[in-house]
Design an enzyme around this catalytic site. Structure first.
Site, PDB file in Angstrom:
ATOM      1  N   ASP A 131     -19.443  15.826 -39.293  1.00 37.36           N
ATOM      2  CA  ASP A 131     -18.765  14.538 -39.455  1.00 37.36           C
ATOM      3  C   ASP A 131     -19.736  13.554 -40.100  1.00 37.36           C
ATOM      4  O   ASP A 131     -20.891  13.488 -39.711  1.00 37.36           O
ATOM      5  CB  ASP A 131     -18.325  14.046 -38.063  1.00 37.36           C
TER       6      ASP A 131
ATOM      7  N   ASN B 177     -18.570  10.127 -40.936  1.00 36.48           N
ATOM      8  CA  ASN B 177     -18.175   8.718 -40.772  1.00 36.48           C
ATOM      9  C   ASN B 177     -17.915   8.325 -39.320  1.00 36.48           C
ATOM     10  O   ASN B 177     -17.315   7.288 -39.049  1.00 36.48           O
ATOM     11  CB  ASN B 177     -16.958   8.386 -41.649  1.00 36.48           C
TER      12      ASN B 177
ATOM     13  N   ASP C 141     -15.960   9.431 -36.985  1.00 35.95           N
ATOM     14  CA  ASP C 141     -14.657   9.499 -36.319  1.00 35.95           C
ATOM     15  C   ASP C 141     -14.514  10.757 -35.455  1.00 35.95           C
ATOM     16  O   ASP C 141     -13.449  11.023 -34.896  1.00 35.95           O
ATOM     17  CB  ASP C 141     -13.501   9.393 -37.334  1.00 35.95           C
TER      18      ASP C 141
ATOM     19  N   ASP D  96     -15.771  16.523 -42.067  1.00 36.76           N
ATOM     20  CA  ASP D  96     -15.109  16.123 -43.309  1.00 36.76           C
ATOM     21  C   ASP D  96     -15.746  16.788 -44.534  1.00 36.76           C
ATOM     22  O   ASP D  96     -16.769  17.477 -44.415  1.00 36.76           O
ATOM     23  CB  ASP D  96     -15.102  14.592 -43.440  1.00 36.76           C
TER      24      ASP D  96
ATOM     25  N   ASP E 233      -7.764  27.767 -48.333  1.00 39.01           N
ATOM     26  CA  ASP E 233      -6.929  28.596 -47.483  1.00 39.01           C
ATOM     27  C   ASP E 233      -5.495  28.458 -47.984  1.00 39.01           C
ATOM     28  O   ASP E 233      -4.991  27.346 -48.105  1.00 39.01           O
ATOM     29  CB  ASP E 233      -7.048  28.084 -46.035  1.00 39.01           C
TER      30      ASP E 233
ATOM     31  N   ASP F  16      -3.468  33.383 -45.933  1.00 37.25           N
ATOM     32  CA  ASP F  16      -3.104  33.354 -44.516  1.00 37.25           C
ATOM     33  C   ASP F  16      -1.827  34.146 -44.198  1.00 37.25           C
ATOM     34  O   ASP F  16      -0.828  34.040 -44.920  1.00 37.25           O
ATOM     35  CB  ASP F  16      -2.884  31.885 -44.126  1.00 37.25           C
TER      36      ASP F  16
ATOM     37  N   GLU G 215      -5.404  37.991 -45.346  1.00 38.62           N
ATOM     38  CA  GLU G 215      -5.357  38.138 -43.898  1.00 38.62           C
ATOM     39  C   GLU G 215      -4.146  39.004 -43.607  1.00 38.62           C
ATOM     40  O   GLU G 215      -3.027  38.526 -43.503  1.00 38.62           O
ATOM     41  CB  GLU G 215      -5.224  36.786 -43.184  1.00 38.62           C
TER      42      GLU G 215
ATOM     43  N   HIS H   4     -12.207  31.701 -36.936  1.00 42.88           N
ATOM     44  CA  HIS H   4     -11.698  30.556 -36.176  1.00 42.88           C
ATOM     45  C   HIS H   4     -10.567  30.936 -35.217  1.00 42.88           C
ATOM     46  O   HIS H   4     -10.080  30.080 -34.491  1.00 42.88           O
ATOM     47  CB  HIS H   4     -11.209  29.485 -37.141  1.00 42.88           C
ATOM     48  N   ASP H   5     -10.123  32.186 -35.259  1.00 46.38           N
ATOM     49  CA  ASP H   5      -9.054  32.643 -34.365  1.00 46.38           C
ATOM     50  C   ASP H   5      -9.584  33.510 -33.233  1.00 46.38           C
ATOM     51  O   ASP H   5      -8.805  34.059 -32.449  1.00 46.38           O
ATOM     52  CB  ASP H   5      -8.029  33.488 -35.136  1.00 46.38           C
TER      53      ASP H   5
HETATM   54  O1  TEU Z   1      -3.492  33.645 -38.207  1.00 44.80           O
HETATM   55  C1  TEU Z   1      -2.516  34.651 -38.162  1.00 44.80           C
HETATM   56  C2  TEU Z   1      -2.391  35.457 -36.919  1.00 44.80           C
HETATM   57  O2  TEU Z   1      -1.400  36.134 -36.824  1.00 44.80           O
HETATM   58  C3  TEU Z   1      -3.414  35.599 -35.820  1.00 44.80           C
HETATM   59  O3  TEU Z   1      -4.540  34.972 -36.104  1.00 44.80           O
HETATM   60  C4  TEU Z   1      -2.914  35.320 -34.403  1.00 44.80           C
HETATM   61  O4  TEU Z   1      -1.610  35.008 -34.368  1.00 44.80           O
HETATM   62  C5  TEU Z   1      -3.604  34.208 -33.629  1.00 44.80           C
HETATM   63  O5  TEU Z   1      -4.972  34.275 -33.746  1.00 44.80           O
HETATM   64  C6  TEU Z   1      -3.174  34.267 -32.166  1.00 44.80           C
HETATM   65  O6  TEU Z   1      -4.150  33.789 -31.320  1.00 44.80           O
HETATM   66  C7  TEU Z   1      -3.443  32.689 -39.212  1.00 44.80           C
HETATM   67  C8  TEU Z   1      -4.548  31.664 -39.037  1.00 44.80           C
HETATM   68  O7  TEU Z   1      -5.789  32.279 -39.165  1.00 44.80           O
HETATM   69  C9  TEU Z   1      -4.371  30.950 -37.748  1.00 44.80           C
HETATM   70  O8  TEU Z   1      -5.404  30.031 -37.488  1.00 44.80           O
HETATM   71  C10 TEU Z   1      -3.042  30.250 -37.784  1.00 44.80           C
HETATM   72  O9  TEU Z   1      -2.776  29.689 -36.535  1.00 44.80           O
HETATM   73  C11 TEU Z   1      -1.898  31.196 -38.176  1.00 44.80           C
HETATM   74  O10 TEU Z   1      -2.211  32.019 -39.277  1.00 44.80           O
HETATM   75  C12 TEU Z   1      -0.694  30.400 -38.587  1.00 44.80           C
HETATM   76  O11 TEU Z   1      -0.916  29.793 -39.828  1.00 44.80           O
HETATM   77 CA    CA Z   2     -15.139  12.367 -40.265  1.00 42.68          CA
END
Ligand code: TEU
Ligand code: CA
Length: 559
Positions: free
Chosen positions: A21, A23, A25, A29, A98, A199, A256, A328-329
């Site tokens: 970050d 700024n 908040d 960013d 993305d 995605d 993905e 990130h998932d």
């Molecule tokens: O994720 C698709 C997805 O099917 C999996 O990652 C799963 O459903 C999820 O991790 C359950 O915990 C992509 C993105 O990477 C994710 O961040 C989004 O939430 C999803 O698509 C919807 O756009």
């Molecule tokens: Ca910021």
């Protein structure tokens, strides 16, 4: 295999909201990313995937897009984005955005118009239906729980969503929708993007007409993987997308793709495939139950190894997967795949090495290069992620106590990977001067970039060496293009493989146990240890691997 510009690149994923970050908040960013481009260059990054920064109400952290042509003010401006592209280019870094086009946000103009008239032009951009004899068109369960059908208030219409109800699916059967999407992609590619991370792309094709599949939960719903397995013909859309977009720009695309069909692998990522590459999610899926996280099992080291090698076998002679230990998932890879005894710097380097040197494009998720770990969540109020909240509800529904449920959520929550990046040991880990949107992991005092910069033995310094090794032009025949050949495959707790090149071979061997392992290495060849996380010890022809030791050996060809 025809050489492509991305084959020898190392990729890095930024989750912008949690990176830096600038700024105050409390939200990361684009300026924050620009500020750290030198850091990324030092790590040898050639491809930079940025999770969504488009205008979004953020029901699913930007994966619900309300305007594909604008940057959300919380991340900055279009000028910031252009500046980022320019500065990245100077450092030979190709930026990926993305591409979230299975669905958009319910606040997108298209959906707003569609709601006004589900039978009109924009209604055909989505899937609308009515109940027949009191029954919805199908019993599919959305990824975030509950039916895929959501009532449109004040009408007897329902709309379809594979994910959250604020993420209505776009109707790819409609050629106008496809043209709108390609137009938007090309608009971005014209700006100088290196390509896209694509995605949830397997979900664009539905098995139509809608129909029920056998239920796997007591509420009568069925898992999406079953649905995807029944869908046929996604290739027609994907081939068209490739021809109309990526191909014209020699752009990189990483799909993905979940539940891919083995016989279609070469169509997806072979020579002239729909994508340049796709993520290998075999380890990610391993042990996951359609019942939910509470019923899932964390894979053992041997299961992990098996997944990696199976994928390598499938891809052999076809193309390159993209390899990850987290994103990130997912929870943090080191907290997930490493046995407890190995959850330390040594083990982190070990796991880092064995996945990174597989054939394919290695992706590093932000903070992975520091060995960032899972957070401990004790109350659902600490959680932001919608997927975790749905899983918590499922835990409650099947009768787990609050404590048991939080143990499950802590283990699997997507927020583990979303806590702010740990830059230094000052307040909020140097991520923000304000209040971070998601709490910083308290272990930042111990695990942070600044401390690791100063320590030659740190995980960060090790990742830099790993990255340099893979980028060495003299090693390309083996470390980029050489096939993977598993070694001592049945040995438990050991993950070892050769990368076979024209000029040389590499042996990568990692011991995931607390006992020594002996690795027989043919000594008719000249050999050299090019990387390890410990001292190297030989007993005649045997390399002795100490607990959680990994070694990378370069073996000269010929005898
Ligand atoms: O994720 C698709 C997805 O099917 C999996 O990652 C799963 O459903 C999820 O991790 C359950 O915990 C992509 C993105 O990477 C994710 O961040 C989004 O939430 C999803 O698509 C919807 O756009
Ligand atoms: Ca910021």
């Amino acid at each position: 295999m025809e050489k492509k510009w991305w084959h020898n690149k190392i990729a890095y994923q930024i989750y912008p909201k949690s990176f830096q970050d600038t700024n105050g908040d409390g939200i990361g960013d684009l300026k924050g990313i620009i500020q750290h481009l030198d850091y990324l260059q030092k790590l040898g990054i050639g491809i930079l995937w940025i999770s969504p920064v488009y205008v979004s109400p953020c029901a699913d952290q930007g994966y619900d897009i309300a305007d594909y042509y604008q940057i959300d003010p919380m991340f900055g401006t279009m000028e910031d984005m252009e500046e980022l592209l320019k500065e990245a280019k100077k450092r030979d870094i190709n930026v990926l955005m993305d591409l979230v086009v299975n669905h958009c946000s319910d606040e997108h103009e298209w959906f707003q118009k569609a709601c006004q008239n589900p039978e009109g032009e924009y209604g055909k951009y989505f899937y609308f239906a009515k109940k027949e004899n009191g029954k919805l068109p199908c019993n599919w369960r959305s990824y975030f729980g509950g039916s895929v059908w959501e009532p449109l208030p004040g009408t007897d219409w329902y709309y379809y969503h594979s994910f959250h109800k604020k993420q209505p699916d776009l109707n790819w059967e409609n050629p106008n929708v496809r043209q709108e999407i390609y137009k938007m992609m090309n608009w971005w590619l014209e700006k100088g993007l290196g390509g896209f991370r694509v995605d949830a792309i397997i979900n664009i094709k539905k098995p139509l007409p809608f129909c029920d599949f056998p239920a796997d939960r007591t509420d009568g719903t069925c898992d999406m993987s079953v649905v995807v397995n029944h869908a046929r013909g996604v290739g027609e859309f994907l081939g068209e997308m490739r021809d109309e977009t990526f191909q014209k720009y020699n752009a990189f695309s990483v799909g993905e793709v979940f539940n891919e069909k083995e016989e279609e692998l070469s169509d997806f990522m072979g020579e002239n495939g729909y994508f340049s590459t796709m993520f290998d999610f075999s380890q990610t899926n391993e042990g996951k139950s359609p019942k939910g996280w509470y019923d899932s099992k964390i894979p053992t080291v041997d299961a992990y190894k098996k997944c990696c090698f199976n994928s390598q076998r499938k891809a052999k002679g076809i193309g390159m997967y993209s390899n990850i230990i987290e994103n990130h998932d997912e929870p943090r890879g080191v907290s997930y795949y490493l046995p407890k005894a190995g959850r330390n710097d040594k083990g982190k380097k070990l796991l880092g090495t064995v996945y990174f040197l597989l054939k394919g494009i290695p992706f590093i998720y932000q903070g992975q290069e520091l060995g960032m770990e899972n957070m401990t969540f004790t109350d659902i109020d600490q959680i932001d992620d919608i997927s975790s909240i749905a899983e918590y509800e499922e835990c409650m529904r099947v009768g787990l106590t609050k404590e048991e449920a939080m143990k499950v959520i802590s283990q699997y929550s997507r927020d583990n990977g979303r806590t702010p990046f740990q830059w230094d040991n000052t307040e909020n880990a140097g991520f923000t001067t304000g209040t971070p949107w998601l709490a910083v992991n308290p272990d930042y005092v111990r695990i942070n970039a600044k401390a690791q910069e100063e320590n030659p033995d740190s995980v960060l310094q090790y990742y830099r060496k790993l990255s340099a090794l893979r980028r060495k032009p003299e090693y390309e025949d083996a470390l980029i293009y050489g096939e993977v050949e598993p070694y001592m495959e049945s040995e438990e707790g050991l993950m070892a493989y050769y990368r076979r090149g024209e000029k040389q071979d590499f042996l990568i061997a990692g011991n995931f146990t607390e006992e020594e392992k002996k690795i027989y290495v043919d000594d008719t060849k000249e050999k050299e240890v090019v990387l390890t996380n410990d001292q190297v010890e030989w007993k005649e022809k045997e390399l002795i691997l100490k607990p959680f030791q990994v070694a990378v050996l370069r073996c000269q060809k010929g005898n």
